[in-house]
Design a protein around this motif. Structure first.
Motif, PDB file in Angstrom:
ATOM      1  N   UNK A   1       0.824  -1.210   0.000  1.00  0.00           N
ATOM      2  CA  UNK A   1       0.000   0.000   0.000  1.00  0.00           C
ATOM      3  C   UNK A   1       0.857   1.258   0.000  1.00  0.00           C
ATOM      4  N   UNK A   2       1.893   1.261   0.828  1.00  0.00           N
ATOM      5  CA  UNK A   2       2.772   2.427   0.902  1.00  0.00           C
ATOM      6  C   UNK A   2       3.496   2.652  -0.422  1.00  0.00           C
ATOM      7  N   UNK A   3       3.961   1.576  -1.044  1.00  0.00           N
ATOM      8  CA  UNK A   3       4.642   1.708  -2.325  1.00  0.00           C
ATOM      9  C   UNK A   3       3.697   2.251  -3.401  1.00  0.00           C
ATOM     10  N   UNK A   4       2.417   1.880  -3.334  1.00  0.00           N
ATOM     11  CA  UNK A   4       1.437   2.419  -4.273  1.00  0.00           C
ATOM     12  C   UNK A   4       1.276   3.920  -4.131  1.00  0.00           C
ATOM     13  N   UNK A   5       1.221   4.401  -2.895  1.00  0.00           N
ATOM     14  CA  UNK A   5       1.122   5.845  -2.653  1.00  0.00           C
ATOM     15  C   UNK A   5       2.364   6.548  -3.198  1.00  0.00           C
ATOM     16  N   UNK A   6       3.537   6.006  -2.904  1.00  0.00           N
ATOM     17  CA  UNK A   6       4.785   6.618  -3.362  1.00  0.00           C
ATOM     18  C   UNK A   6       4.886   6.597  -4.888  1.00  0.00           C
ATOM     19  N   UNK A   7       4.365   5.544  -5.517  1.00  0.00           N
ATOM     20  CA  UNK A   7       4.326   5.471  -6.985  1.00  0.00           C
ATOM     21  C   UNK A   7       3.561   6.664  -7.551  1.00  0.00           C
ATOM     22  N   UNK A   8       2.402   6.948  -6.985  1.00  0.00           N
ATOM     23  CA  UNK A   8       1.593   8.057  -7.493  1.00  0.00           C
ATOM     24  C   UNK A   8       2.210   9.413  -7.171  1.00  0.00           C
ATOM     25  N   UNK A   9       2.846   9.538  -6.010  1.00  0.00           N
ATOM     26  CA  UNK A   9       3.536  10.786  -5.679  1.00  0.00           C
ATOM     27  C   UNK A   9       4.646  11.043  -6.699  1.00  0.00           C
ATOM     28  N   UNK A  10       5.394   9.991  -7.041  1.00  0.00           N
ATOM     29  CA  UNK A  10       6.455  10.136  -8.028  1.00  0.00           C
ATOM     30  C   UNK A  10       5.892  10.560  -9.384  1.00  0.00           C
ATOM     31  N   UNK A  11       4.745   9.991  -9.775  1.00  0.00           N
ATOM     32  CA  UNK A  11       4.111  10.378 -11.037  1.00  0.00           C
ATOM     33  C   UNK A  11       3.662  11.832 -10.992  1.00  0.00           C
ATOM     34  N   UNK A  12       3.050  12.236  -9.892  1.00  0.00           N
ATOM     35  CA  UNK A  12       2.527  13.598  -9.797  1.00  0.00           C
ATOM     36  C   UNK A  12       3.635  14.631  -9.935  1.00  0.00           C
ATOM     37  N   UNK A  13       4.799  14.319  -9.401  1.00  0.00           N
ATOM     38  CA  UNK A  13       5.901  15.281  -9.403  1.00  0.00           C
ATOM     39  C   UNK A  13       6.928  15.012 -10.503  1.00  0.00           C
ATOM     40  N   UNK A  14       6.613  14.094 -11.396  1.00  0.00           N
ATOM     41  CA  UNK A  14       7.483  13.858 -12.534  1.00  0.00           C
ATOM     42  C   UNK A  14       8.848  13.310 -12.188  1.00  0.00           C
ATOM     43  N   UNK A  15       8.915  12.502 -11.132  1.00  0.00           N
ATOM     44  CA  UNK A  15      10.197  11.909 -10.744  1.00  0.00           C
ATOM     45  C   UNK A  15      10.561  10.841 -11.774  1.00  0.00           C
ATOM     46  N   UNK A  16      11.701  10.963 -12.450  1.00  0.00           N
ATOM     47  CA  UNK A  16      12.029  10.012 -13.523  1.00  0.00           C
ATOM     48  C   UNK A  16      12.361   8.633 -12.980  1.00  0.00           C
ATOM     49  N   UNK A  17      12.036   7.636 -13.776  1.00  0.00           N
ATOM     50  CA  UNK A  17      12.401   6.253 -13.487  1.00  0.00           C
ATOM     51  C   UNK A  17      13.347   5.833 -14.589  1.00  0.00           C
ATOM     52  N   UNK A  18      14.607   5.666 -14.260  1.00  0.00           N
ATOM     53  CA  UNK A  18      15.630   5.481 -15.286  1.00  0.00           C
ATOM     54  C   UNK A  18      15.517   4.149 -16.010  1.00  0.00           C
ATOM     55  N   UNK A  19      15.076   3.131 -15.320  1.00  0.00           N
ATOM     56  CA  UNK A  19      15.035   1.807 -15.943  1.00  0.00           C
ATOM     57  C   UNK A  19      13.812   1.056 -15.457  1.00  0.00           C
ATOM     58  N   UNK A  20      13.046   0.543 -16.405  1.00  0.00           N
ATOM     59  CA  UNK A  20      11.882  -0.281 -16.078  1.00  0.00           C
ATOM     60  C   UNK A  20      12.187  -1.719 -16.468  1.00  0.00           C
ATOM     61  N   UNK A  21      12.137  -2.596 -15.511  1.00  0.00           N
ATOM     62  CA  UNK A  21      12.430  -4.000 -15.774  1.00  0.00           C
ATOM     63  C   UNK A  21      11.323  -4.639 -16.601  1.00  0.00           C
ATOM     64  N   UNK A  22      11.704  -5.624 -17.400  1.00  0.00           N
ATOM     65  CA  UNK A  22      10.694  -6.428 -18.077  1.00  0.00           C
ATOM     66  C   UNK A  22       9.904  -7.172 -17.011  1.00  0.00           C
ATOM     67  N   UNK A  23       8.589  -7.064 -17.100  1.00  0.00           N
ATOM     68  CA  UNK A  23       7.738  -7.664 -16.077  1.00  0.00           C
ATOM     69  C   UNK A  23       7.654  -9.167 -16.288  1.00  0.00           C
ATOM     70  N   UNK A  24       8.082  -9.971 -15.319  1.00  0.00           N
ATOM     71  CA  UNK A  24       7.981 -11.425 -15.480  1.00  0.00           C
ATOM     72  C   UNK A  24       6.521 -11.864 -15.461  1.00  0.00           C
TER      73      UNK A  24
END
Length: 314
Positions: free
Chosen positions: A264-287
């Motif tokens: 749950x906490x990671x979900x909130x932080x995910x959206x906070x990062x999206x709202x503020x445009x925090x870049x994600x340098x690498x997205x892993x291939x989803x297994x």
């Protein structure tokens, strides 16, 4: 006279003052009480480091100059603080105003109309619990939580359900969630979710056709996964940014209830990062997540009619 000339040069800026280098000050050398009194936070960054890397608590605690016990006590407090603000950042679009914007963004992907969310489940690997161990063993024979994710077209999470053991079917998770109950009760009159064939077809949840026969049905089956794939990418981003959730980094060695709060906490932080445009340098291939298996729900006549009407429109 020479002294006066020197003072004049300094005043006119012709002689630069010598730079003063101050010693580096380690704020983490202080205890949590000192940090809270001045910055209103304990060792929050160490908790975020745990979520971001999934490293062992002792290793992170050593880096931050604190004891493993202090970090262990800090993590639940930080998680609770993040979860308390979840209503600001994770909201399902029940109102028409927000729905209109989300529908337009989904339609831009592949022309699929009236979509208010894409839905899927993902498995978070955990250590086999001492109680009810069998319920947590999923179809790929590792222990997990089956977490339901709903997102908009921009990969912002609009709902998270993190409480069911890994053996729970995706359709069961949805049926027993607040979103599923509200949509079934008619809370949304004009809009639907899209999900894969692991879900039962409903008037408010459209799934692909098992055997498309006509050109229109084939087109529907083409644009459906292209539109729905946004939720798979959202899950990929979530697990890439917060590596503690990703199985490649091992499993979470905590009681399932605590793992639910971590998710749950990671979900909130995910959206906070999206709202503020925090870049994600690498997205892993989803297994591949464990296949939920066939759903045994009886065909719903209204749902079949809704899907056929949409196929005709497309």
């Amino acid at each position: 006279m020479a002294v006066l000339a020197l003072l004049e040069d300094i005043a006119n800026g012709r002689i630069r003052n010598e730079r003063v280098f101050r010693d580096y000050y380690d704020f983490l050398a202080h205890d949590d009480d000192w940090l809270i009194s001045r910055f209103r936070f304990p060792r929050v960054l160490t908790t975020l480091g745990f979520l971001a890397t999934g490293s062992f608590q002792r290793e992170l605690a050593d880096r931050s100059g604190m004891s493993q016990g202090a970090l262990s006590r800090a993590i639940p407090a930080v998680l609770n603080g993040i979860i308390r603000i979840s209503a600001r950042y994770i909201r399902f679009p029940y109102d028409a105003v927000n729905q209109a914007h989300i529908k337009a963004q989904f339609a831009e992907i592949a022309g699929f109309p009236n979509v208010i969310g894409a839905i899927d489940c993902t498995h978070i690997a955990i250590k086999a619990p001492s109680e009810g161990e069998y319920a947590y063993a999923n179809r790929k024979h590792f222990h997990s939580l089956n977490v339901q994710i709903t997102c908009d077209a921009q990969m912002r999470l609009t709902n998270i359900v993190a409480r069911w053991p890994g053996s729970t079917h995706d359709s069961f998770v949805l049926t027993n969630s607040s979103v599923g109950n509200r949509l079934e009760a008619g809370r949304v009159c004009d809009g639907w979710l899209i999900g894969d064939s692991g879900y039962a077809l409903r008037p408010w949840l459209l799934t692909p056709l098992a055997n498309p026969l006509t050109v229109r049905e084939q087109r529907y089956n083409n644009i459906h996964p292209r539109t729905r794939s946004v939720v798979e990418r959202a899950i990929g981003q979530l697990k890439s940014r917060w590596r503690c959730l990703d199985r490649s980094g091992g499993m979470l060695l905590y009681h399932p209830e605590k793992v639910c709060r971590i998710v749950q906490a990671c979900g909130v932080l995910h959206n906070i990062a999206h709202r503020h445009g925090v870049p994600l340098r690498e997205v892993m291939a989803l297994p591949d997540d464990p296949d939920p298996g066939p759903n045994n729900a009886q065909p719903n006549a209204e749902a079949i009619r809704t899907r056929q009407q949409l196929i005709a429109r497309i």
